[in-house]
Structures are given as C-alpha cells and as structure tokens.
Design a protein around this motif. Sequence first.
Motif, PDB file in Angstrom:
ATOM      1  N   LEU A 123       0.933  -1.201   0.159  1.00 40.10           N
ATOM      2  CA  LEU A 123       0.096   0.168   0.094  1.00 40.10           C
ATOM      3  C   LEU A 123       0.909   1.062   0.137  1.00 40.10           C
ATOM      4  O   LEU A 123       1.764   1.240   0.751  1.00 40.10           O
ATOM      5  N   GLU A 124       0.523   2.366  -0.812  1.00 39.10           N
ATOM      6  CA  GLU A 124       1.392   3.268  -0.852  1.00 39.10           C
ATOM      7  C   GLU A 124       0.821   4.546  -0.412  1.00 39.10           C
ATOM      8  O   GLU A 124      -0.471   4.551  -0.103  1.00 39.10           O
ATOM      9  N   LYS A 125       1.339   5.472   0.327  1.00 33.96           N
ATOM     10  CA  LYS A 125       0.987   6.688   0.777  1.00 33.96           C
ATOM     11  C   LYS A 125      -0.006   7.511  -0.262  1.00 33.96           C
ATOM     12  O   LYS A 125       0.386   7.747  -1.513  1.00 33.96           O
ATOM     13  N   GLY A 126      -1.096   7.921   0.161  1.00 33.51           N
ATOM     14  CA  GLY A 126      -2.093   8.380  -0.523  1.00 33.51           C
ATOM     15  C   GLY A 126      -3.128   7.607  -1.444  1.00 33.51           C
ATOM     16  O   GLY A 126      -3.796   8.087  -2.569  1.00 33.51           O
ATOM     17  N   ALA A 127      -3.053   6.367  -1.446  1.00 41.05           N
ATOM     18  CA  ALA A 127      -3.818   5.557  -2.266  1.00 41.05           C
ATOM     19  C   ALA A 127      -5.255   5.575  -1.993  1.00 41.05           C
ATOM     20  O   ALA A 127      -5.674   6.037  -0.738  1.00 41.05           O
ATOM     21  N   GLN A 128      -5.899   5.252  -2.978  1.00 41.39           N
ATOM     22  CA  GLN A 128      -7.415   5.384  -2.874  1.00 41.39           C
ATOM     23  C   GLN A 128      -8.263   4.462  -3.635  1.00 41.39           C
ATOM     24  O   GLN A 128      -7.370   3.234  -4.207  1.00 41.39           O
ATOM     25  N   ASP A 129      -9.452   4.314  -3.536  1.00 40.59           N
ATOM     26  CA  ASP A 129     -10.175   3.209  -4.090  1.00 40.59           C
ATOM     27  C   ASP A 129     -10.831   3.675  -5.430  1.00 40.59           C
ATOM     28  O   ASP A 129     -11.073   4.877  -5.457  1.00 40.59           O
ATOM     29  N   ILE A 130     -11.254   2.814  -6.174  1.00 44.23           N
ATOM     30  CA  ILE A 130     -11.807   3.402  -7.394  1.00 44.23           C
ATOM     31  C   ILE A 130     -13.124   3.904  -7.589  1.00 44.23           C
ATOM     32  O   ILE A 130     -13.390   4.697  -8.584  1.00 44.23           O
ATOM     33  N   ASN A 131     -13.814   3.773  -6.326  1.00 43.00           N
ATOM     34  CA  ASN A 131     -15.194   4.513  -6.271  1.00 43.00           C
ATOM     35  C   ASN A 131     -14.940   5.739  -5.908  1.00 43.00           C
ATOM     36  O   ASN A 131     -15.428   6.987  -6.235  1.00 43.00           O
ATOM     37  N   ALA A 132     -13.979   6.159  -4.741  1.00 40.66           N
ATOM     38  CA  ALA A 132     -14.059   7.482  -4.297  1.00 40.66           C
ATOM     39  C   ALA A 132     -12.769   8.374  -4.654  1.00 40.66           C
ATOM     40  O   ALA A 132     -12.676   9.610  -4.233  1.00 40.66           O
ATOM     41  N   PHE A 133     -11.789   8.059  -5.539  1.00 35.33           N
ATOM     42  CA  PHE A 133     -10.575   8.723  -5.725  1.00 35.33           C
ATOM     43  C   PHE A 133     -11.360  10.029  -6.585  1.00 35.33           C
ATOM     44  O   PHE A 133     -10.463  10.949  -6.443  1.00 35.33           O
ATOM     45  N   PRO A 134     -12.299  10.001  -7.290  1.00 41.78           N
ATOM     46  CA  PRO A 134     -12.645  11.345  -7.829  1.00 41.78           C
ATOM     47  C   PRO A 134     -12.749  12.524  -6.768  1.00 41.78           C
ATOM     48  O   PRO A 134     -12.567  13.646  -6.834  1.00 41.78           O
ATOM     49  N   TYR A 135     -13.175  12.006  -5.742  1.00 42.70           N
ATOM     50  CA  TYR A 135     -13.410  13.061  -4.562  1.00 42.70           C
ATOM     51  C   TYR A 135     -12.263  13.523  -3.894  1.00 42.70           C
ATOM     52  O   TYR A 135     -12.168  14.508  -3.411  1.00 42.70           O
ATOM     53  N   GLN A 136     -11.164  12.798  -4.082  1.00 42.44           N
ATOM     54  CA  GLN A 136      -9.993  12.938  -3.692  1.00 42.44           C
ATOM     55  C   GLN A 136      -9.312  14.106  -4.469  1.00 42.44           C
ATOM     56  O   GLN A 136      -8.785  15.155  -4.146  1.00 42.44           O
ATOM     57  N   LEU A 137      -9.559  13.837  -5.769  1.00 47.31           N
ATOM     58  CA  LEU A 137      -9.213  15.022  -6.817  1.00 47.31           C
ATOM     59  C   LEU A 137     -10.089  16.284  -6.398  1.00 47.31           C
ATOM     60  O   LEU A 137      -9.486  17.310  -6.690  1.00 47.31           O
ATOM     61  N   SER A 138     -11.141  16.065  -6.137  1.00 42.91           N
ATOM     62  CA  SER A 138     -11.995  17.173  -5.643  1.00 42.91           C
ATOM     63  C   SER A 138     -11.360  18.251  -4.556  1.00 42.91           C
ATOM     64  O   SER A 138     -11.501  19.219  -4.513  1.00 42.91           O
ATOM     65  N   TYR A 139     -10.667  17.309  -3.686  1.00 43.95           N
ATOM     66  CA  TYR A 139      -9.971  17.967  -2.479  1.00 43.95           C
ATOM     67  C   TYR A 139      -8.750  18.347  -2.764  1.00 43.95           C
ATOM     68  O   TYR A 139      -8.470  19.583  -2.363  1.00 43.95           O
ATOM     69  N   VAL A 140      -7.965  17.827  -3.328  1.00 39.78           N
ATOM     70  CA  VAL A 140      -6.565  18.148  -3.750  1.00 39.78           C
ATOM     71  C   VAL A 140      -6.223  18.756  -4.986  1.00 39.78           C
ATOM     72  O   VAL A 140      -4.977  19.376  -5.091  1.00 39.78           O
ATOM     73  N   GLY A 141      -7.051  18.778  -6.052  1.00 35.73           N
ATOM     74  CA  GLY A 141      -6.723  19.261  -7.388  1.00 35.73           C
ATOM     75  C   GLY A 141      -6.105  18.474  -8.503  1.00 35.73           C
ATOM     76  O   GLY A 141      -5.820  17.189  -8.319  1.00 35.73           O
ATOM     77  N   ASP A 142      -5.251  19.312  -9.361  1.00 32.80           N
ATOM     78  CA  ASP A 142      -4.674  18.684 -10.159  1.00 32.80           C
ATOM     79  C   ASP A 142      -3.360  18.121  -9.935  1.00 32.80           C
ATOM     80  O   ASP A 142      -2.700  18.605  -8.905  1.00 32.80           O
ATOM     81  N   GLY A 143      -2.549  17.704 -10.909  1.00 33.86           N
ATOM     82  CA  GLY A 143      -1.291  17.339 -10.619  1.00 33.86           C
ATOM     83  C   GLY A 143      -1.155  16.062  -9.529  1.00 33.86           C
ATOM     84  O   GLY A 143      -0.076  15.899  -8.990  1.00 33.86           O
ATOM     85  N   THR A 144      -2.075  15.324  -9.708  1.00 35.55           N
ATOM     86  CA  THR A 144      -2.059  14.209  -8.509  1.00 35.55           C
ATOM     87  C   THR A 144      -1.880  12.801  -9.098  1.00 35.55           C
ATOM     88  O   THR A 144      -2.455  12.514 -10.081  1.00 35.55           O
ATOM     89  N   GLY A 145      -0.660  12.270  -8.542  1.00 33.08           N
ATOM     90  CA  GLY A 145      -0.548  10.814  -8.716  1.00 33.08           C
ATOM     91  C   GLY A 145      -0.941   9.880  -7.592  1.00 33.08           C
ATOM     92  O   GLY A 145      -0.744  10.343  -6.373  1.00 33.08           O
ATOM     93  N   MET A 146      -1.650   9.023  -7.825  1.00 34.18           N
ATOM     94  CA  MET A 146      -1.997   8.109  -6.912  1.00 34.18           C
ATOM     95  C   MET A 146      -2.150   6.474  -7.425  1.00 34.18           C
ATOM     96  O   MET A 146      -2.042   6.154  -8.278  1.00 34.18           O
TER      97      MET A 146
END
Length: 228
Positions: A123-146
Amino acid sequence: MQFVVTTICTLMAICSLAWAGPLPKRASIDFDVYYGGGLKIGKASQRWVIEGERYRLDTMLIPILGPTIHYVSEGRLAKEGLIPSRFEERRGKSDDLRNFCEFDWKILVAKFGEPDNPQSGELEKGAQDINAFPYQLSYVGDGTGMQIATGKKLRHDTFGKAGTAKLKIDSNELSLVVLRSADGDSRSEVWLSPAHHNLPLKLSRAEGNNTIEFVARHVEIEPTERKE
C-alpha cells in the motif's frame, strides 16, 4: 457487459487547482451512464456523507441489462484528504459481496479481491479506491498521482489538467475543469465543477476504442468546512 463492469470498477474558467476546497458534508449526484460515447446503458446515483471524521460514498449503478452494482467506500478525512479504510463491490438484489479492498495503513498492506480468495499488495501513501478517488481529486486538485485499488488489482494513475469543458446540468450550462490520466490506450477523465465545491460531475474511462461515461444530470449539496 464485462468491459462495462471492469471500467466502472476501475472510474475544476477556472484557475489552477493546487487545492480544490472543502468537500460538502452531504451530496447527491444522479448520472446517466453511456457506452461508446452515446449509447445509454443505464443510470447511477452517488450519495456522499461526512459524519465527524468519517466519510462514506455509495454508488448505485442500475444498468438497462444486467444486475444492479453497488460500490461502497469508507474511510476518514484528514488534512491531506481521503484516507480509505474499506471498499466493496456488491451485486444484485441480494447485494452479494463480489470484490473488496481493505487498507491497513499501519503495515502498509492492501488486502483485496474476492472474499474467498483475497490477495495482498504493498500500500502506497495517498492510495485511493476506484469509487472514491474522484472525491480525492475534488479535495487536492490537479497534478495528482495516486495508487488506485479497483477491488481486483492495484494500479497507478497521474491526473493533470487537460483544459475546461461545458456541461449542462439542472438546466444550467457549467464550466468544468477536466483532469486526465493516460497510460497507453487507457485513459481516465474526471470533470470537476467549481460551482459545486469541485465535485466530480462527469467520469469516463476508455480502454482502446471502448468508453464508459457517467454524466451528471442532477446535483444536491450541503456544504461543510474543511478539516484542519
């Protein structure tokens, strides 16, 4: 239909989104679902809830053909965004568990797959699941690798800003920021709406010539403050 299920399990003018802003306490989004860019194959609804430090996202896909598919994401919110604890993919009227992912942040291990035959991966830091990862993008914005857990595997996506686009929702034409991740012949897009707390209002996943799209037609939100 298998491609549809797989790509669903796999899936903001505007300024640079170094940080996209607070997620709402409650949000409901209703989508139309399309295959191949124009063929409507069903509808979907998302229900996002924050209670204290915990969040939950339920996505219900109701295809024209085939069983209902229910995705559940749970975790906690921190300054860096979503920290998932569990993802589930359920099917049919009985809501049977088909695939899952558990996130063990203490030992950095993800346990995932079919309930009777689970696998494990680092498991890597900042990992997300396929359902909720768009909400992480809502929170952190662009330029995001995960790292993204689909329930069947762990993959890596890096999202960058790919411009803006118009989308008509609830009789209003909105400007949305398009974030895109591309890897070979696979491409994911998340369209975020600054008018709706940067919530994801269009989601797409392309593999070769096959494309699945979720396009919002109705949104309801209740704002909340960002957690510090």
